[in-house]
Design an enzyme around this catalytic site. Structure first.
Site, PDB file in Angstrom:
ATOM      1  N   CYS A  81      10.823 -19.688  72.432  1.00 36.02           N
ATOM      2  CA  CYS A  81      11.876 -20.693  72.604  1.00 36.02           C
ATOM      3  C   CYS A  81      11.369 -21.983  71.987  1.00 36.02           C
ATOM      4  CB  CYS A  81      12.208 -20.906  74.075  1.00 36.02           C
ATOM      5  SG  CYS A  81      13.358 -22.283  74.341  1.00 36.02           S
ATOM      6  N   MET A 138      19.147 -23.693  69.012  1.00 36.11           N
ATOM      7  CA  MET A 138      17.846 -23.240  69.492  1.00 36.11           C
ATOM      8  C   MET A 138      16.769 -23.807  68.570  1.00 36.11           C
ATOM      9  SD  MET A 138      20.459 -20.933  69.381  1.00 36.11           S
ATOM     10  CE  MET A 138      20.121 -19.548  68.304  1.00 36.11           C
TER      11      MET A 138
END
Length: 399
Positions: A106, A320
């Site tokens: 992430c 993201m």
């Protein structure tokens, strides 16, 4: 008489925002012994902390927020490598299914790892200046890559307040610089097919012709880029335009599954169901003006291109961090769909428009013996501790 249930476990934890995501950060040694290693016990514990699986998709009985951006866990520990300060493992927790996806990083929460590792006492004290930037060397264990975070310090404390504004985050905070070193994900080529543009065979529900052009790239996170126009989109779409359309969601998930198969990430199409975190699907378009989700007006001359990305089956509210890395790297390689949407030619940074606003990302690439290699991708995010203490979990979860 029914025997009483055992008291809940109390596990030290930090609840933290990083970029446009937030999650529960834990030290590996603070977990119950059975959960300190990969396996069912660890996954069961982390799912219970988040509140998954939840058929109501609310995470009412856990720390998750029932979105792809908030259903996340991070495990940290001191690195055994002398070249790194902290080992970082990321888990994307499925909201309504009983599994944790460990297949990728992430990028947004990567910005919180350095500050959190300092707060937890993981980073050696001699590496932390009283004032200025602390350089935290992070080993990203999911993909086996190095991330360098530049964490601002003031009077011996992590500086969290500041005036750095990040579209998709309501309040300003201190800027955290990130460098993703050698960001091509996985063991194979940055372009797994060897091409900067492929033509995928897809069902007619994806493209009436049965074929669609795509740039398939492993950088930051495996990503499938397609032209918005080839899907009948403009690139200015917001979440409700996609997430409120079950047919569109099914179409994009079908595209993701076929792209994953073409990239060699899965062997059969049905495996995509249990690999929700990777790859990502994103669609790109040339720059044009639009209204962001906050009501902010984005002018065409403020951006180089537009990008919309899917995460865990939904259109992401911003972008993201790992997909931003993929955007920056792909934009730097002439001929990719991302590069062409940005106007083509050589470039080492782009500003792209996403549903919440804009983001700048940089990348350095070079061609080595006919193959493209990315040496570094850079961006700025912000991070802030929201709460710290102990998260409680029913003891029977790890029994």
């Amino acid at each position: 008489m029914t025997a009483p249930f055992a008291p809940q476990l109390r596990i030290p934890a930090i609840y933290m925002r990083g970029g446009t995501s937030k999650g529960v950060f834990l030290r590996v040694q603070d977990l119950p012994e059975a959960a300190r290693v990969p396996g069912e016990a660890r996954d069961a514990l982390l799912m219970r902390i988040v509140g998954s699986p939840d058929p109501y998709a609310k995470h009412t009985d856990g720390m998750g927020g029932a979105t792809s951006s908030t259903s996340k866990v991070v495990l940290l520990c001191e690195s055994e490598s002398p070249e790194h300060d902290v080992d970082y493992l990321f888990g994307q927790v499925s909201i309504d299914s009983p599994f944790v996806d460990w297949s990728g990083n992430c990028g947004n929460l990567s910005s919180a790892v350095g500050p959190c590792a300092i707060e937890m006492g993981i980073v050696p004290a001699e590496r932390i200046p009283a004032d200025g930037d602390a350089e935290v060397r992070i080993w990203q264990a999911n993909i086996g890559k190095t991330i360098v975070a530049r964490v601002p310090m003031a009077n011996g404390q992590v500086q969290e307040s500041g005036d750095f504004e990040l579209d998709g985050v309501t309040f300003p905070a201190a800027e955290v610089g990130l460098s993703f070193m050698d960001p091509a994900a996985g063991e194979g080529s940055m372009f797994p097919t060897g091409n900067v543009v492929d033509e995928l065979e897809v069902p007619e529900q994806v493209a009436a012709s049965g074929r669609i052009r795509a740039t398939l790239i492993n950088a930051g996170i495996p990503t499938i880029f397609v032209d918005a126009g080839d899907l009948g989109y403009s690139g200015t779409e917001l979440q409700d335009d996609i997430n409120g359309d079950p047919t569109a969601l099914a179409r994009l998930e079908t595209l993701r599954a076929h792209g994953a198969l073409h990239m060699g990430l899965i062997k059969h199409l049905d495996e995509a169901v249990t690999r929700q975190h990777t790859p990502k699907v994103a669609f790109v378009a040339p720059a044009r003006g639009y209204t962001a989700s906050s009501g902010k007006q984005i002018a065409a001359d403020e951006v180089d291109l537009l990008v919309r990305a899917m995460s865990m089956g939904k259109l992401h509210h911003a972008m993201m961090g790992t997909a931003a890395v993929a955007i920056g790297v792909a934009a730097a390689v002439p001929g990719t769909l991302v590069n062409l949407a940005a106007g083509g030619g050589a470039r080492n940074s782009v500003v792209f428009g996403h549903p919440s606003g804009t983001l700048r990302v940089g990348a350095r690439v070079e061609e080595v013996e006919g193959s493209w290699v990315a040496t570094e991708a850079t961006m700025s995010r912000s991070a802030r501790i929201l709460m710290e203490g102990k998260v409680r979990v029913p003891a029977e979860v790890t029994a």
